[in-house]
Scaffold this active site. Structure first.
Site, mmCIF file in Angstrom:
data_model
loop_
_atom_site.group_PDB
_atom_site.id
_atom_site.type_symbol
_atom_site.label_atom_id
_atom_site.label_comp_id
_atom_site.label_asym_id
_atom_site.label_seq_id
_atom_site.Cartn_x
_atom_site.Cartn_y
_atom_site.Cartn_z
ATOM 1 N N ASP A 112 -14.643 -5.141 2.869
ATOM 2 C CA ASP A 112 -14.408 -6.354 3.662
ATOM 3 C C ASP A 112 -14.688 -6.121 5.143
ATOM 4 O OD1 ASP A 112 -12.198 -4.745 4.189
ATOM 5 O OD2 ASP A 112 -10.731 -6.357 4.018
ATOM 6 N N ARG A 113 -14.916 -4.856 5.531
ATOM 7 C CA ARG A 113 -15.285 -4.549 6.918
ATOM 8 C C ARG A 113 -16.632 -3.859 6.952
ATOM 9 N NH1 ARG A 113 -11.043 -1.135 10.046
ATOM 10 N NH2 ARG A 113 -10.853 -0.057 8.044
ATOM 11 N N ASP A 140 -13.046 -1.237 0.405
ATOM 12 C CA ASP A 140 -13.067 -2.507 -0.318
ATOM 13 C C ASP A 140 -14.122 -3.463 0.230
ATOM 14 O OD1 ASP A 140 -11.602 -2.830 2.044
ATOM 15 O OD2 ASP A 140 -10.274 -4.347 1.193
ATOM 16 N N SER A 153 -8.105 -0.137 0.503
ATOM 17 C CA SER A 153 -9.042 -0.303 1.604
ATOM 18 C C SER A 153 -9.632 1.034 2.040
ATOM 19 C CB SER A 153 -8.360 -1.033 2.758
ATOM 20 O OG SER A 153 -9.258 -1.326 3.788
ATOM 21 N N HIS A 154 -9.374 1.432 3.289
ATOM 22 C CA HIS A 154 -9.970 2.642 3.856
ATOM 23 C C HIS A 154 -9.127 3.900 3.607
ATOM 24 C CE1 HIS A 154 -7.096 1.110 6.792
ATOM 25 N NE2 HIS A 154 -6.932 2.367 7.171
ATOM 26 N N LYS A 200 -3.827 -6.472 -2.025
ATOM 27 C CA LYS A 200 -3.997 -7.542 -1.045
ATOM 28 C C LYS A 200 -3.861 -8.861 -1.793
ATOM 29 C CE LYS A 200 -6.946 -5.066 2.249
ATOM 30 N NZ LYS A 200 -8.234 -5.039 2.980
ATOM 31 N N ASP A 235 -16.202 -0.143 4.545
ATOM 32 C CA ASP A 235 -14.993 0.557 4.135
ATOM 33 C C ASP A 235 -14.827 0.439 2.619
ATOM 34 O OD1 ASP A 235 -14.197 -2.089 3.930
ATOM 35 O OD2 ASP A 235 -12.319 -1.838 5.029
ATOM 36 N N ARG A 273 0.840 -1.203 0.000
ATOM 37 C CA ARG A 273 0.000 0.000 0.000
ATOM 38 C C ARG A 273 0.870 1.246 0.000
ATOM 39 N NH1 ARG A 273 -4.887 -0.034 4.237
ATOM 40 N NH2 ARG A 273 -4.685 -2.221 3.630
ATOM 41 N N HIS A 296 -13.200 -6.662 11.409
ATOM 42 C CA HIS A 296 -12.979 -7.814 10.530
ATOM 43 C C HIS A 296 -13.635 -9.037 11.163
ATOM 44 C CE1 HIS A 296 -10.200 -6.094 7.584
ATOM 45 N NE2 HIS A 296 -9.631 -5.434 8.574
#
Length: 447
Positions: free
Chosen positions: A245-246, A243, A102-103, A112, A241, A15, A328
């Site tokens: 995933d959360r 992507d 992500s965020h 990822k 978020d 990242r 998560h």
């Protein structure tokens, strides 16, 4: 400008800022390195996806080109949430990579990566080797791989829905703030045809994030969701978020629900169906979590913070579920990977079975007060931890992840950041006043 590999390779992913830290040439080099790394374990194809950030298409294509040059086939899954990539990896038994930051705000991008079956790849399980091969440069194969495309959205939707009893869902009014992130693709697809009423904030996919950052861990990014929940009289608010995933919850009174309490809700629901199962939680989760697991006749296993540790513990114990305070949530039947949408559906089923509403459901679990994560810049984290440990030498201590000190009715964990000169303090006590008092006590030792 050349990719700054030292800056972008983190503990769990890649990242950095676009242009000065990561560019298309770097993406191509990392794609070639990823292909070589996974081919060494027998993989002859890799999955490549991306989120909605402006440079994602270019970077994903370059990554795929790097893999193809090294003789590995590429399956391009296009726009996808991170947990959709994990689903593809688990279903097709292929390693995969998704371009996402992500965020992080606009101007960032990253990757990822996972092994076959959505196995985690982190600093101690492959990222270091991939970084070294990317820096070393290409080693092209005599025969190039080929690129194909695949749309996995419908299969992913069916998979997510399989975690709940769809007939048990009530016509709840749900506000979802996907913050112009990948939730804009997957949330309406999963909700379509269900008895849930979706009120969708910022559904457009836009990696410049024109409304607010896609980081629901920051309270200011929940304000639009909270206002909308109250304005429409919703039963729950969901904040995803970038992507997706959360997920973070807001109850019908607009009060945020912590990741620990969400973990407890999901654990209770899963143990009702699978009594006696093992449930993982990381060591900064509230004491409520192991209490709820015990009340559900389950076995609680405590781990370090971080997805690779959670997934490893799940594999070793056969745990059905794992939760982290950071939002998560991991599911055994999701290839031990995390998914914001699966977690959201499990919570919606729990509310459907609890007609008094989410706030009432949470009230039984909101047993302690917490400090949240408090960060302090320090020059020598190890020395500070030893000083604090000495001050509490008579208390129960462990070093599973940093320093955890148990003082009866209150406890704290102090652990160093993986990437910054920071110490992170998490503390829990019976009341907010006691939290404030104890934080001051520990913080004085840190300072």
């Amino acid at each position: 400008m050349a990719t700054d590999y030292d800056a972008i390779f983190k503990a769990y992913d890649v990242r950095g800022t676009v242009g000065d830290q990561i560019d298309a040439d770097g993406a191509r080099a990392i794609g070639g390195a990823f292909a070589r790394f996974t081919a060494a374990s027998g993989a002859r194809a890799v999955l490549v996806g991306r989120d909605m950030r402006p440079e994602g298409e270019e970077f994903a294509a370059a990554f795929g080109d790097g893999a193809i040059d090294h003789g590995v086939d590429v399956v391009d899954v296009g726009l996808c949430a991170t947990d959709m990539l994990y689903y593809a990896s688990g279903t097709l038994n292929l390693p995969g990579a998704v371009f996402t930051a992500s965020h992080n705000p606009a101007g960032y991008n990253g990757i990822k990566m996972c092994g076959t079956g959505a196995a985690p790849i982190s600093a101690d399980s492959g990222l270091g080797a991939i970084k070294a091969m990317a820096i070393a440069g290409p080693d092209p194969a005599a025969a190039k791989g080929i690129r194909t495309t695949r749309n996995l959205l419908s299969g992913y939707v069916d998979h997510v829905r399989s975690f709940v009893d769809l007939d048990a869902l009530s016509p709840l009014l749900v506000v979802a703030d996907t913050a112009n992130g990948m939730g804009g693709l997957v949330v309406p697809a999963v909700f379509d045809g269900l008895p849930l009423v979706l009120d969708h904030l910022y559904p457009e996919l836009d990696g410049t994030f024109p409304n607010h950052p896609a980081d629901p861990l920051q309270s200011e990014n929940l304000r639009d969701l909270q206002d909308r929940v109250l304005a429409v009289g919703a039963d729950i608010g969901l904040a995803f978020d970038g992507d997706a995933d959360r997920v973070f919850l807001v109850d019908e009174t607009a009060r945020p629900v912590s990741g620990s309490l969400t973990t407890a809700i999901i654990a209770r629901s899963i143990l009702a169906r699978d009594p006696g199962a093992t449930v993982i939680h990381n060591l900064i989760c509230s004491r409520t979590v192991p209490e709820v697991i015990a009340e559900g006749h389950g076995t609680a296993v405590r781990t370090r913070v971080g997805h690779s540790y959670i997934k490893q513990a799940m594999a070793e114990t056969g745990a059905v579920f794992g939760g982290e305070h950071s939002g998560h949530y991991y599911f055994r039947d999701n290839f031990r990977a995390d998914s914001g949408l699966i977690a959201a559906l499990v919570v919606l089923e729990a509310i459907s079975r609890h007609p008094s509403g989410l706030a009432d459901l949470v009230s039984d679990l909101d047993r302690y007060a917490a400090s949240g994560e408090l960060n302090t810049v320090v020059e020598d984290a190890a020395a500070v931890i030893e000083r604090v440990a000495t001050a509490y030498a008579d208390a129960d201590q462990d070093r599973l992840d940093g320093l955890t000190v148990n003082l009866g009715d209150w406890w704290f964990n102090l652990r160093p950041s993986n990437t910054e000169p920071l110490l992170r303090l998490n503390l829990e006590a019976p009341t907010p006043d006691e939290v404030q008092e104890r934080v001051a006590e520990v913080q004085a030792l840190i300072d």
